[in-house]
Structures are given as C-alpha cells and as structure tokens.
Design an enzyme around this catalytic site. Structure first.
Site, mmCIF file in Angstrom:
data_model
loop_
_atom_site.group_PDB
_atom_site.id
_atom_site.type_symbol
_atom_site.label_atom_id
_atom_site.label_comp_id
_atom_site.label_asym_id
_atom_site.label_seq_id
_atom_site.Cartn_x
_atom_site.Cartn_y
_atom_site.Cartn_z
ATOM 1 N N LYS A 170 -4.848 10.952 1.061
ATOM 2 C CA LYS A 170 -5.166 9.580 1.443
ATOM 3 C C LYS A 170 -6.453 8.885 1.331
ATOM 4 O O LYS A 170 -7.475 9.484 1.821
ATOM 5 C CB LYS A 170 -4.800 9.642 3.238
ATOM 6 C CG LYS A 170 -5.219 8.296 3.982
ATOM 7 C CD LYS A 170 -4.690 8.655 5.436
ATOM 8 C CE LYS A 170 -5.145 7.638 6.455
ATOM 9 N NZ LYS A 170 -5.123 7.819 7.670
ATOM 10 N N GLU B 192 0.828 -0.926 0.092
ATOM 11 C CA GLU B 192 0.023 -0.025 -0.182
ATOM 12 C C GLU B 192 0.907 1.236 0.039
ATOM 13 O O GLU B 192 2.034 1.392 0.450
ATOM 14 C CB GLU B 192 -0.876 0.091 1.261
ATOM 15 C CG GLU B 192 -0.190 -0.198 2.422
ATOM 16 C CD GLU B 192 -0.754 0.494 3.797
ATOM 17 O OE1 GLU B 192 -1.147 1.925 3.582
ATOM 18 O OE2 GLU B 192 -1.092 0.044 4.814
ATOM 19 N N LYS C 21 -1.776 -1.163 15.700
ATOM 20 C CA LYS C 21 -0.570 -0.444 16.554
ATOM 21 C C LYS C 21 -1.275 -0.114 17.871
ATOM 22 O O LYS C 21 -2.521 0.410 17.737
ATOM 23 C CB LYS C 21 -0.122 1.006 15.800
ATOM 24 C CG LYS C 21 1.159 1.273 15.977
ATOM 25 C CD LYS C 21 1.469 2.426 15.158
ATOM 26 C CE LYS C 21 2.375 1.780 13.924
ATOM 27 N NZ LYS C 21 2.256 2.622 12.888
HETATM 28 N N1 PSU Z 1 -0.658 1.635 10.550
HETATM 29 C C1 PSU Z 1 0.580 1.890 10.453
HETATM 30 N N2 PSU Z 1 1.026 2.699 9.445
HETATM 31 C C2 PSU Z 1 0.386 3.151 8.582
HETATM 32 C C3 PSU Z 1 -1.148 2.907 8.589
HETATM 33 C C4 PSU Z 1 -1.633 2.074 9.780
HETATM 34 O O1 PSU Z 1 1.332 1.326 11.242
HETATM 35 O O2 PSU Z 1 0.676 4.009 7.885
HETATM 36 C C5 PSU Z 1 -2.088 3.331 7.671
HETATM 37 C C6 PSU Z 1 -2.709 2.117 6.492
HETATM 38 O O3 PSU Z 1 -2.789 2.620 5.440
HETATM 39 C C7 PSU Z 1 -3.841 1.998 7.399
HETATM 40 C C8 PSU Z 1 -4.387 3.461 7.608
HETATM 41 O O4 PSU Z 1 -4.682 1.563 6.558
HETATM 42 O O5 PSU Z 1 -3.071 4.083 8.178
HETATM 43 C C9 PSU Z 1 -5.398 3.647 8.340
HETATM 44 O O6 PSU Z 1 -6.018 5.050 8.513
HETATM 45 P P1 PSU Z 1 -7.486 5.432 9.302
HETATM 46 O O7 PSU Z 1 -7.164 5.150 10.751
HETATM 47 O O8 PSU Z 1 -7.501 6.705 8.825
HETATM 48 O O9 PSU Z 1 -8.218 4.745 8.491
#
Ligand code: PSU
Ligand code: MN
Length: 291
Positions: free
Chosen positions: A79, A18, A152
C-alpha cells in the site's frame, strides 16, 4: 511541486480512481467488479475514468484491466502513500495507491478530479501512538479535488475535521452542511461551505484550485437509502476494533484490518454501503469533471 513522471492513459475529462480502495478496502472477489462499475459510472457521466497505481515500478494514471487483474492476482500488494511511493517505484514493484499517493500521481498527470470512498484521517488510538493518515497533508501539496463520503467512523471523525482545518484545507459539502461520516450522512462536524448546484460547485472548485494550487475536499454524503443505522454501527464497530486489536494490526495495516473485520461482523452490510457510496462519488466526480 510535483516532479513524478507518470504513464498517462486517459483523456481530457479525467476522473482518478485509487487502487488501495480496490485492493485493500474491499474483498478481492469484489475488486474487479467494483472497478468496472466505477469506470462505467464515470463514463456514463461523460468523463474518462483513470485507475491509478504503480505497475512494476511505473506510476500509472489509467491502468488497464489486465494490469489491475495481475496486481490482484499477485496478492500481498504493498500500500503506497506519499511516504513509501518512491521506494516502491525504485524497487520496480506493484503498489496500490492510497488517497495521498493517488493525489500525487493525478497531479503529475494534470488530472484534477478524483473519486474515492473515504479519506484516511486521525485514528482513534488503538495503540499508544499518534496515527494520522498522510492523506490529510496531501491536500496542502496537490491540486486535486477529492470527492469523498467524509471519513469512516473507524476514525476520530471530529479530530480529522479539525486536522483539516489546522492544515487550512477547504472542505465543501455537496447538498449538506455537515461533514459526513462515511456510513452515516452526518457527524458533529461541519463544512466550510455548502453547494447545492453542481455547476456552481464545479466552477468554485476549478477557480479555487487554480488560485491556490492546493487540493479540496468535496464531501458527498452516502445516499439516504444506503445509510447504516446508528445502533448497528456502534455495535459492529466495537466488535471490529476488538478483532483488529486481537489480530495485532498496526501502522498501515490498521485501516484494512478494521475494514475487513467490519464487513464480517456486519454480515456484508458495511460492504454494500461502501460499494454504494463509492459509486455515488464516482458519479458526482464525473458530473463535476464535465460540468
Ligand atoms: N477509507 C475507506 N476505504 C479505504 C481507505 C480509506 O473507506 O480503502 C484507504 C484509502 O486508500 C485511504 C487509506 O487513502 O485507506 C488510508 O490509509 P492510512 O490510514 O494507512 O493512511
Ligand atoms: Mn496510519
């Protein structure tokens, strides 16, 4: 059912990667190097890497280095998750895809393996409102196996695991009984099943995806030597959250803001761990794809 027409430039044993991780998850100075290491690791396993993103409105599975470079140079890249993906395509923009949008495009290109760092999930609630990533619901719609080190600990790990359960998403652990928490190998939460053998895991995942037409979480804990100490982690997270709140991060900006702050307050330790675990996930995804 996926109806997106994508540009596909990848062979038969493909592993999707990704762009949100590359563009927003690590400092820009690291992005190209990380992309080329991930592609190298996938190739070394005998599989074909495919960087996924939106290039001037065109959903692309298998971006070239030049396309990634120009996305990074443009700065301020939007994003895309499954909610805004179509709008960004319609407007002809570049966009970095999150796990959910990458799953959608991978599925449209008939790519079933995908390696990332961590899934999005249920946030711990900086604001007053519920914040749950579209990544979770994507598993109910797209037949893709995502190799991940869990979620995380900037998120509510146990609630995220419960949300996956509610959605009926299968979570299997590779050589673990615990749902991993990214920088940490385990959490309070468990997995649906543990697999110790790669071939058995690959066979199960293929069969399950064919049976259900839905996605699967393959949890792969961070390599032992890169795991972050629990006390350090607690201190860094507290500081990073405080900084993200003070910076007024909200919505899609929350995850990148906390990640960036963490890399700073930890003196780069969380970044090094992050890079190590994504590489380990790319390696496992590559091996499963050819198994
Ligand atoms: N977790 C990580 N690094 C990241 C992301 C998640 O350790 O860069 C990114 C991934 O692309 C994930 C996104 O799909 O963050 C989730 O974002 P949101 O919480 O806005 O859905
Ligand atoms: Mn969110």
């Amino acid at each position: 059912m996926t109806r997106v027409a994508v540009v596909k430039r990848v062979g038969g044993r493909a592993v999707a990667l990704e762009t949100t991780l590359l563009v927003h998850g690590v400092p820009t100075s690291e992005s190209m190097g990380l992309a080329s290491r991930l592609c190298g690791v996938v190739r070394a396993s005998g599989a074909d890497p495919a960087v996924v993103g939106v290039v001037r409105g065109v959903p692309t599975v298998g971006m070239t280095d030049a396309e990634l470079r120009s996305m990074l140079d443009a700065g301020d890249v939007p994003k895309a998750n499954t909610a805004n993906l179509g709008v960004l395509m319609h407007r002809g923009l570049d966009a970095a895809t999150t796990v959910s949008a990458t799953m959608e495009l991978a599925a449209a290109a008939a790519v079933m393996w995908f390696a990332t760092g961590g899934l999005g999930g249920v946030h711990r609630g900086y604001g007053e409102h519920l914040d749950v990533s579209s990544d979770l619901g994507a598993f109910t719609r797209f037949p893709v196996a995502v190799v991940t080190s869990g979620v995380k600990s900037i998120l509510d790990v146990e609630s995220t695991r419960e949300a996956l359960e509610t959605l009926g998403v299968t979570v299997v652990g590779f050589r673990t009984d615990r749902f991993p928490a990214f920088y940490r190998r385990s959490s309070e939460a468990g997995v649906d099943a543990r697999f110790d053998d790669e071939r058995e895991l690959a066979a199960f995942v293929r069969g399950e995806i064919a049976r259900t037409g839905r996605g699967i979480v393959v949890a792969n804990p961070i390599p032992q030597e890169h795991e972050i100490d629990e006390t350090d982690w607690g201190r860094w997270l507290g500081e990073a959250e405080q900084r993200a709140i003070e910076a007024g991060a909200s919505g899609r900006g929350v995850t990148p803001a906390v990640l960036g702050a963490l890399h700073e307050v930890s003196g780069g330790a969380t970044l090094r761990a992050n890079l190590a675990l994504v590489e380990a996930n790319a390696r496992l995804a590559g091996r499963l794809a050819v198994s």
